[in-house]
Design an enzyme around this catalytic site. Sequence first.
Site, mmCIF file in Angstrom:
data_model
loop_
_atom_site.group_PDB
_atom_site.id
_atom_site.type_symbol
_atom_site.label_atom_id
_atom_site.label_comp_id
_atom_site.label_asym_id
_atom_site.label_seq_id
_atom_site.Cartn_x
_atom_site.Cartn_y
_atom_site.Cartn_z
ATOM 1 N N GLY A 83 -17.436 -0.502 -3.739
ATOM 2 C CA GLY A 83 -18.266 -1.143 -4.750
ATOM 3 C C GLY A 83 -17.488 -1.392 -6.024
ATOM 4 N N TYR A 105 0.855 -1.182 0.000
ATOM 5 C CA TYR A 105 0.000 0.000 0.000
ATOM 6 C C TYR A 105 0.897 1.240 0.000
ATOM 7 C CZ TYR A 105 -4.189 -2.720 1.391
ATOM 8 O OH TYR A 105 -5.248 -3.595 1.451
#
Length: 299
Positions: free
Chosen positions: A221, A69
């Site tokens: 999503g 990350y």
Amino acid sequence: MTTETITAEHAGTWTLGDLTVSRIGLGAMRLTGSAAFHHGTPSDRHRAIAVLRRARELGVDHIDTAAFYFSSLRSANELINSALAPYPDDLVIAAKVGPFRTYTGEWGTSARPEELRGHVEENLRQLGRDHLDLVYLRRMSQESIGEHFGALAALRDAGLIRHLGLSNVEPRHLAEAQAIAPVVAVQNRYGIDHRTPASEELLRLCGEQGIAFVPFYAVAGEAAEQGATTAHDDAVLDIARAHDASPAQIRLAWTLHQGPHVLAIPGTGNPAHLAENVAAGALRLTDDELARLGNERAR
């Protein structure tokens, strides 16, 4: 809804092995920039550190991170280290290993079993810790995870890892891993608009066996690593208005309603969004609202 006075304890707790955490935590992916990895623009360092410290003030005791990350200027692990070390005894930090990014940010070849120790040690160096509370094996494309999971089990026996988890797996992989060592958490993609039969089955199995199920991209999503989706259907929008809440909060509340063993790890680099995410743990949806959101299991 009021957010500033709502803390993570409103979501309830779950136990990861011998570690108790609030059911709503923080994903570190979005700390490094406006979108994950090399997408978007790097974050403001002081703002990201402020988000981490505010998360602790709001009772967040579970942070999900990974050495891969990072953006062109920011590393999630370095930010966590700078903001929170020396670490509180009640803070659980979970890391994922398996994927690999080069110094340029490009995705490299995923780790072979014998390389996983290096991945674990890199997380330890960046975080400034001598062990990791929870390490997920992120399955890439391999059919069998036995060798990889066995390598992590050996690192657990050596004291570098406290508990083991799996990510991006199918039910057969959970059974394969459990024949080697205990699994305390499974992290798969799951949300209102993304429910595969495999993840539905894992959700059920984890509930039956007392294993945490930790969805990722529950808020994002279909936007995935680009950030939170803006494509909300009418049910989400209507229920959000009824609760004076944001659509993202309804998505998180729905996630937590899928079972007491379900944890949420929404990511953000925005202090206001952080407070909203934590406050979602206090939302209680009715049976009718859950039905409208499509609470039936995927077929």
